[in-house]
Structure formats: structure tokens, C-alpha cells
Design a protein around this motif. Structure first.
Motif, mmCIF file in Angstrom:
data_model
loop_
_atom_site.group_PDB
_atom_site.id
_atom_site.type_symbol
_atom_site.label_atom_id
_atom_site.label_comp_id
_atom_site.label_asym_id
_atom_site.label_seq_id
_atom_site.Cartn_x
_atom_site.Cartn_y
_atom_site.Cartn_z
ATOM 1 N N LYS A 218 7.537 -81.611 -85.395
ATOM 2 C CA LYS A 218 6.586 -82.089 -86.392
ATOM 3 C C LYS A 218 5.328 -82.690 -85.763
ATOM 4 C CE LYS A 218 10.032 -82.986 -89.997
ATOM 5 N NZ LYS A 218 10.673 -84.022 -90.839
ATOM 6 N N LYS A 219 5.489 -83.326 -84.591
ATOM 7 C CA LYS A 219 4.353 -83.985 -83.945
ATOM 8 C C LYS A 219 3.520 -83.031 -83.088
ATOM 9 C CE LYS A 219 6.537 -88.548 -83.799
ATOM 10 N NZ LYS A 219 6.981 -89.678 -82.929
ATOM 11 N N LEU A 220 3.956 -81.784 -82.984
ATOM 12 C CA LEU A 220 3.246 -80.814 -82.162
ATOM 13 C C LEU A 220 2.220 -80.041 -82.984
ATOM 14 C CD1 LEU A 220 6.254 -79.356 -80.134
ATOM 15 C CD2 LEU A 220 4.660 -81.127 -79.403
ATOM 16 N N SER A 221 1.138 -79.674 -82.340
ATOM 17 C CA SER A 221 0.113 -78.886 -83.017
ATOM 18 C C SER A 221 0.385 -77.405 -82.816
ATOM 19 C CB SER A 221 -1.276 -79.236 -82.469
ATOM 20 O OG SER A 221 -2.236 -78.350 -82.998
ATOM 21 N N LYS A 223 -1.629 -75.234 -83.400
ATOM 22 C CA LYS A 223 -2.894 -74.599 -83.021
ATOM 23 C C LYS A 223 -3.082 -74.557 -81.505
ATOM 24 C CE LYS A 223 -5.265 -76.015 -87.279
ATOM 25 N NZ LYS A 223 -6.394 -76.811 -87.846
ATOM 26 N N ASN A 224 -2.340 -75.390 -80.792
ATOM 27 C CA ASN A 224 -2.495 -75.449 -79.333
ATOM 28 C C ASN A 224 -1.936 -74.210 -78.649
ATOM 29 O OD1 ASN A 224 -3.724 -77.944 -79.217
ATOM 30 N ND2 ASN A 224 -1.814 -79.077 -78.969
ATOM 31 N N TYR A 226 0.007 -73.335 -75.227
ATOM 32 C CA TYR A 226 0.820 -74.166 -74.347
ATOM 33 C C TYR A 226 1.180 -73.502 -73.024
ATOM 34 C CZ TYR A 226 1.740 -77.714 -77.927
ATOM 35 O OH TYR A 226 1.623 -78.728 -78.832
ATOM 36 N N ARG A 279 -2.133 -76.739 -73.143
ATOM 37 C CA ARG A 279 -1.468 -78.039 -73.252
ATOM 38 C C ARG A 279 -0.075 -77.907 -72.649
ATOM 39 N NH1 ARG A 279 -2.379 -83.506 -73.919
ATOM 40 N NH2 ARG A 279 -0.530 -84.477 -74.827
ATOM 41 N N ASP A 299 3.237 -82.801 -73.776
ATOM 42 C CA ASP A 299 3.996 -82.921 -75.025
ATOM 43 C C ASP A 299 5.488 -82.724 -74.737
ATOM 44 O OD1 ASP A 299 1.768 -83.388 -76.533
ATOM 45 O OD2 ASP A 299 1.538 -81.304 -77.195
#
Length: 325
Positions: A218-221, A223-224, A226, A279, A299
Motif C-alpha cells: 500500500k505504501k509503494l508507488s 508509478k515508480n 524499481y 527506486r 523501499d
């Protein structure tokens, strides 16, 4: 940690060559069992172990078990060998020591409950009996092939994908002991890992429980882009999970299990990721070995072992019955 060769999962010529040596391994295990005099503690001991070399989800399974026991009003404590750590113990894990002092698995366990590290499991139990009398259950992370202690419950973690490999003992296969002796020793099997299409019907399997992997993203984007890295017994398990939840992973970096992440290694990863506008992402188990000053660049994908409602209810009933017998 031994890195699993591919021939451990096939009955091929290379495996066959090592079979005579595996008989030595089997004989040593036989002697250890025959001449053992296990200490029976006044505390209940649950061993979460495996028969395969390498990862089978023991540590996250221990955490899952800890939560179940708390819900059943038990007061558990973890006992770890502190594999990969510098301290032989017995000692309680605390946050004030260096990253590599206790070992990654022990540090991860300590985030969820009190954890004792002891290379000698007998000494670990004696410390718990003497100084942690408020606890009534000891969850022993690994140790199925450790015969120093009497265990009230032996739970075998088996990865659905790897299963028992070619069913041969080291070095011809991945097994630490024969399947026959293992099945006599354990009380139940808990399947871990991602779902497999392979047939899991083995006639010798005992009581079985099914788990599934849940990932909190849930806290990950989404859109990134990785760059993923990890040092596990089976890195592909983590990379597959990232793929399944739909993260855009453009590069995977493999490290050996229990890798110690030096400043040089971490800074190189950060630099490479920044140059490629990626990321970094890794596991909770890897992150505990990385200095906090680098955490803002990385992350985490928290991965847990869970059971569905029906299986969880069945597992709790089983634990209650066994521990109150």
C-alpha cells in the motif's frame, strides 16, 4: 549458507555420483539421534524446522505462529541460533548492538517479540528458564536436526515449489536427513511459498496446513520503476512476488543468503539506481542488515505468511489441543 545446485532437484548423473557420500551424512545423523540425551524443559518448545537446505519460510512462519499463540493467550518467546551473527550467546537481542551482531533472522524476529540468540540451544533454554519465567512457550526457529532438546511440537516448513527436491540427502540432494526419519520426528507439515501446479500428493505426508504469501504494498508507488535486490536462499521467490503485485521492476540484483551489506555494496546499489532513475526495493530481512542512513533510498516490501480463515481456525484448534495435552 550452501547455495542450492540445480542437480539437487533432478535424479541425474551428477546427483548419482554423490550418493555414496550421502550415506556418510545419513550415518552421522543416525549417530547423533541414537546417542542424544535431549533435555526436557518445563517450558513447551515448538520447533519450526525444515528438512531441506536453504529457505523454506521458517522465520516468517515463526512470526505467524507467534501471533496465533498470542491470540490463544500464550506468552511465547523466540529462540534462534543467530545464524550469520557474531555473538554465540546466550543473549537477548536488543537494538543497541551492531547490525551483524545477532544475525538477520534473529533481528527480524525481535521486531515481533522477545528473542534469545544461542548457538547452543540447551544454553538458550536454560537462560529463558532462569531469566524469562513469564514466558510459557518457546518458538525455536530451525533446529529440527538439533537433538539437544526435547520438543513438544515439531512443525516442518516445506516450500511448495522445491518440495523435497530429488529426495536425496546431502551432497547428492538438498535433504539434511532422510524423509523417513524426518516423518517419524515431525507432528505436522506447513506448506509455504507461492502456489505451485505440481502434484503435492505424497503418501507419507502427515497433518498438513496451507499458507499463502501476502505482500503489503500500500505504501509503494505503482508509478515508480524499481531495481530489486535481495540475499535470500531463494531470491526468485521475492522477485516473483514483486511481479505478481504489478510493480515495474526493470532490474533484479542477486546476493547470497545472509549477505552482509557493507557501505560499499549499498552505496554502489544506490548510485546505480539513481543513474538509471530507478527506486531500490528489498525485503524486510535484507533491510535489517542495512544501516539506517541508507533507508531513505530504499523501499521495503513487507511479506508475511498467512492462512485463510478456515485454515487459521483449524491451526489454532490443533495448537490448543497439542499444547494443552
Amino acid at each position: 549458507m550452501i547455495r542450492s545446485p540445480k542437480f539437487w532437484y533432478k535424479n541425474n548423473l551428477i546427483s548419482q555420483i554423490f550418493v555414496p557420500i550421502s550415506f556418510i551424512w545419513i550415518f552421522i545423523d543416525f549417530l547423533k539421534r541414537k546417542f542424544s540425551n535431549p533435555y526436557k524443559s518445563k517450558l513447551k518448545i515448538i520447533c519450526v524446522g525444515n528438512v531441506n537446505v536453504g529457505g523454506s519460510g521458517k522465520t516468517p512462519l515463526c512470526i505467524h505462529l507467534f501471533r496465533h499463540l498470542k491470540e490463544l493467550n500464550f506468552n511465547p518467546i523466540f529462540l534462534s541460533s543467530g545464524y550469520g551473527g557474531e555473538n554465540l550467546g546466550p543473549i537477548i537481542v536488543n537494538k543497541y548492538k551492531e547490525i551483524n551482531f545477532f544475525g538477520d533472522e534473529a533481528i527480524l524476529l525481535s521486531k515481533y517479540g522477545p528473542t534469545i540468540v544461542s548457538k547452543n540451544r540447551y544454553k538458550g533454554i536454560k537462560l529463558i528458564e532462569k531469566e524469562f519465567g513469564e514466558h510459557d512457550i518457546v518458538i525455536m526457529d530451525d533446529g529440527l536436526q538439533n537433538y539437544q532438546l526435547y520438543k513438544d511440537l515439531n512443525l516442518l516448513a516445506i516450500d511448495r515449489k522445491m518440495m523435497f527436491g530429488n529426495q536425496r540427502c546431502l551432497p547428492a540432494g538438498p535433504l539434511r536427513q532422510t524423509i523417513k526419519t524426518c516423518m517419524k520426528q515431525i507432528d505436522a507439515i506447513i506448506f509455504t511459498g507461492n502456489k505451485s501446479k505440481e502434484n503435492l500428493s505424497f503418501s507419507f505426508l502427515k497433518i498438513k496446513f496451507e499458507t499463502y504469501i501476502s505482500a503489503n504494498y500500500k505504501k509503494l508507488s505503482m508509478k515508480n520503476n524499481y531495481m530489486a535486490f535481495c540475499g535470500l536462499a531463494d531470491n526468485e521467490k521475492f522477485f516473483d512476488t514483486l511481479k505478481k503485485i504489478g510493480l515495474k521492476v526493470l532490474k533484479n540484483v542477486n546476493f547470497y543468503d545472509h549477505t552482509r551489506y557493507s557501505d560499499t555494496i549499498v552505496e554502489k546499489l544506490i548510485k546505480e539506481a539513481q543513474q538509471q532513475k530507478l527506486r531500490l526495493i528489498t525485503t524486510e530481512k535484507d533491510m535489517v542488515k542495512i544501516k539506517k542512513k541508507y533507508h531513505k533510498f530504499i523501499d521495503i516490501l513487507p511479506i508475511e505468511i498467512n492462512m485463510n480463515a478456515e485454515e487459521s481456525k483449524k491451526f489454532k484448534l490443533y495448537l490448543n489441543k497439542k499444547l494443552n495435552a
